[in-house]
Design a protein around this motif. Structure first.
Motif, PDB file in Angstrom:
ATOM      1  N   TYR A 271       0.833  -1.201   0.000  1.00  0.00           N
ATOM      2  CA  TYR A 271       0.000   0.000   0.000  1.00  0.00           C
ATOM      3  C   TYR A 271       0.873   1.259   0.000  1.00  0.00           C
ATOM      4  N   LYS A 272       0.645   2.121  -0.993  1.00  0.00           N
ATOM      5  CA  LYS A 272       1.376   3.370  -1.203  1.00  0.00           C
ATOM      6  C   LYS A 272       2.877   3.141  -1.389  1.00  0.00           C
ATOM      7  N   ARG A 273       3.246   1.968  -1.911  1.00  0.00           N
ATOM      8  CA  ARG A 273       4.660   1.683  -2.162  1.00  0.00           C
ATOM      9  C   ARG A 273       4.926   1.496  -3.661  1.00  0.00           C
ATOM     10  N   HIS A 274       4.045   2.038  -4.514  1.00  0.00           N
ATOM     11  CA  HIS A 274       4.230   1.899  -5.947  1.00  0.00           C
ATOM     12  C   HIS A 274       5.549   2.551  -6.370  1.00  0.00           C
ATOM     13  N   GLY A 275       6.229   1.862  -7.287  1.00  0.00           N
ATOM     14  CA  GLY A 275       7.528   2.321  -7.756  1.00  0.00           C
ATOM     15  C   GLY A 275       8.687   1.874  -6.892  1.00  0.00           C
ATOM     16  N   GLN A 276       8.412   1.288  -5.726  1.00  0.00           N
ATOM     17  CA  GLN A 276       9.465   0.797  -4.840  1.00  0.00           C
ATOM     18  C   GLN A 276       9.609  -0.717  -5.001  1.00  0.00           C
ATOM     19  N   ALA A 277      10.705  -1.235  -4.517  1.00  0.00           N
ATOM     20  CA  ALA A 277      10.957  -2.672  -4.603  1.00  0.00           C
ATOM     21  C   ALA A 277      10.112  -3.417  -3.581  1.00  0.00           C
ATOM     22  N   CYS A 278       9.512  -4.514  -4.005  1.00  0.00           N
ATOM     23  CA  CYS A 278       8.751  -5.373  -3.094  1.00  0.00           C
ATOM     24  C   CYS A 278       9.653  -5.819  -1.946  1.00  0.00           C
ATOM     25  N   ARG A 279       9.112  -5.828  -0.750  1.00  0.00           N
ATOM     26  CA  ARG A 279       9.895  -6.217   0.420  1.00  0.00           C
ATOM     27  C   ARG A 279      10.313  -7.690   0.363  1.00  0.00           C
ATOM     28  N   VAL A 280       9.565  -8.494  -0.406  1.00  0.00           N
ATOM     29  CA  VAL A 280       9.809  -9.938  -0.427  1.00  0.00           C
ATOM     30  C   VAL A 280      10.632 -10.365  -1.630  1.00  0.00           C
ATOM     31  N   CYS A 281      10.248  -9.890  -2.849  1.00  0.00           N
ATOM     32  CA  CYS A 281      10.908 -10.402  -4.055  1.00  0.00           C
ATOM     33  C   CYS A 281      11.667  -9.342  -4.846  1.00  0.00           C
ATOM     34  N   ALA A 282      11.594  -8.079  -4.404  1.00  0.00           N
ATOM     35  CA  ALA A 282      12.304  -6.954  -5.031  1.00  0.00           C
ATOM     36  C   ALA A 282      11.714  -6.507  -6.363  1.00  0.00           C
ATOM     37  N   THR A 283      10.614  -7.133  -6.829  1.00  0.00           N
ATOM     38  CA  THR A 283       9.919  -6.647  -8.020  1.00  0.00           C
ATOM     39  C   THR A 283       9.296  -5.284  -7.718  1.00  0.00           C
ATOM     40  N   THR A 284       9.215  -4.422  -8.725  1.00  0.00           N
ATOM     41  CA  THR A 284       8.633  -3.097  -8.522  1.00  0.00           C
ATOM     42  C   THR A 284       7.135  -3.202  -8.240  1.00  0.00           C
ATOM     43  N   VAL A 285       6.689  -2.577  -7.164  1.00  0.00           N
ATOM     44  CA  VAL A 285       5.271  -2.546  -6.811  1.00  0.00           C
ATOM     45  C   VAL A 285       4.540  -1.635  -7.793  1.00  0.00           C
ATOM     46  N   LEU A 286       3.396  -2.098  -8.277  1.00  0.00           N
ATOM     47  CA  LEU A 286       2.631  -1.369  -9.285  1.00  0.00           C
ATOM     48  C   LEU A 286       1.409  -0.686  -8.688  1.00  0.00           C
ATOM     49  N   LEU A 287       0.893   0.277  -9.433  1.00  0.00           N
ATOM     50  CA  LEU A 287      -0.306   1.021  -9.064  1.00  0.00           C
ATOM     51  C   LEU A 287      -1.225   1.075 -10.273  1.00  0.00           C
ATOM     52  N   ALA A 288      -2.512   0.826 -10.032  1.00  0.00           N
ATOM     53  CA  ALA A 288      -3.496   0.918 -11.110  1.00  0.00           C
ATOM     54  C   ALA A 288      -4.785   1.489 -10.550  1.00  0.00           C
ATOM     55  N   ASP A 289      -5.650   1.929 -11.461  1.00  0.00           N
ATOM     56  CA  ASP A 289      -6.987   2.377 -11.080  1.00  0.00           C
ATOM     57  C   ASP A 289      -7.934   1.186 -11.149  1.00  0.00           C
ATOM     58  N   GLU A 290      -8.626   0.914 -10.060  1.00  0.00           N
ATOM     59  CA  GLU A 290      -9.608  -0.175 -10.013  1.00  0.00           C
ATOM     60  C   GLU A 290     -10.926   0.403  -9.537  1.00  0.00           C
ATOM     61  N   ALA A 291     -11.840   0.626 -10.505  1.00  0.00           N
ATOM     62  CA  ALA A 291     -13.161   1.186 -10.195  1.00  0.00           C
ATOM     63  C   ALA A 291     -13.049   2.493  -9.421  1.00  0.00           C
TER      64      ALA A 291
END
Length: 304
Positions: A271-291
């Protein structure tokens, strides 16, 4: 918008400081004058939360129904016997932590001279001999009868925090409601008719903890995965109700001594970590519009 744990904390606070008391009810703003007149002078008999809905039950079968929405908040204060003086609601204004607001000046009972003058647009003021509560900015504020309370509850899904629910097995009911819908699970968790009390923070964090792709259709989860998701919601919201904050990360991610809650930056996985590395796998956290709401997820961890 305050999520379910905050509303249950509100119900508990009202139970602690007002249930059993005869209350003066007014509407300093004036918009709720007729409703306040119906409740003024009645004893508050109960305080109940279901999801994001709060019901304050007064003698005579009337209830004050409040939904805080995005901007609503309750402020409390009183003398030294009034437990839990604070503010709860509208995270943009007061945050997930309740803010101390002792109304007795130096904390002594003799210093309390009644509620302070209203500040701002106070929709409703409840006052007892020892304390007060002010409501501002709520989306719903209405006096309702018992059948009207039942009608609201009938439209809602099961609540992970409710101890008494009309459905005997709320987890199974949640699983059944998911099984009937091909809507993405990322949208279903925000649907209050499917599960009551989940908001944007818990939605993102529960899906991450379950390693669920937000686009997964609800009907494809199956009973066991749905029940596991329900159990985690019960645990996560229960922790939030206990702590007064939404903390979803494992303590191993907190650079703090054992027993202390983390700083906000360490409290969530996605939550609110888009653009940062995932704490678990280091993949970039994404953000999208959902409804119309922001959805955060990790495409590396949430691929199921």
């Amino acid at each position: 918008m305050p999520e379910g744990h905050s509303i249950h904390r509100l119900a508990r606070q009202f139970s602690d400081v007002f249930v059993g008391e005869r209350l003066a009810v007014s509407s300093p703003q004036g918009r709720f004058a007729d409703g306040a007149a119906l409740l003024d002078g009645r004893v508050l008999e109960s305080a109940r939360a279901h999801g994001k809905q709060l019901f304050l039950g007064f003698e005579g079968g009337l209830s004050l129904h409040v939904h805080l929405g995005l901007y609503g908040a309750w402020d409390f204060g009183g003398d030294s016997t009034f437990r839990g003086a604070s503010s709860i609601g509208a995270p943009r204004r007061v945050g997930e932590r309740e803010i101390a607001d002792g109304g007795a000046g130096d904390g002594g009972e003799a210093a309390y001279a009644g509620p302070p003058p209203p500040v701002g647009a106070v929709r409703v003021r409840l006052a007892s001999e020892h304390g007060w509560a002010d409501l501002r900015g709520a989306t719903v504020c209405a006096v309702v009868t018992a059948p009207e309370v039942d009608a609201v509850l009938a439209r809602l899904g099961p609540d992970p925090l409710a101890t008494a629910q009309p459905r005997q097995r709320p987890g199974e009911e949640f699983a059944r409601r998911l099984a009937r819908r091909r809507t993405p699970i990322g949208r279903l968790l925000m649907d209050q008719s499917v599960i009551a009390g989940i908001g944007n923070v818990y939605r993102a964090e529960l899906l991450f903890r379950a390693r669920l792709d937000p686009a997964t259709p609800g009907s494809s989860l199956g009973r066991e995965r749905a029940l596991a998701l329900w159990a985690d919601a019960v645990a996560a919201l229960g922790q939030g109700m206990r702590d007064g904050r939404i903390v979803t990360t494992d303590p191993s991610f907190w650079p703090l001594p054992e027993g202390e809650l983390p700083e906000p930056r360490d409290a969530h996985y996605v939550y609110k970590r888009h653009g940062q590395a995932c704490r678990v796998c280091a993949t970039t956290v994404l953000l999208a519009d959902e409804a119309g709401r922001k959805l955060y997820w990790c495409p590396g961890c949430q691929s199921i």
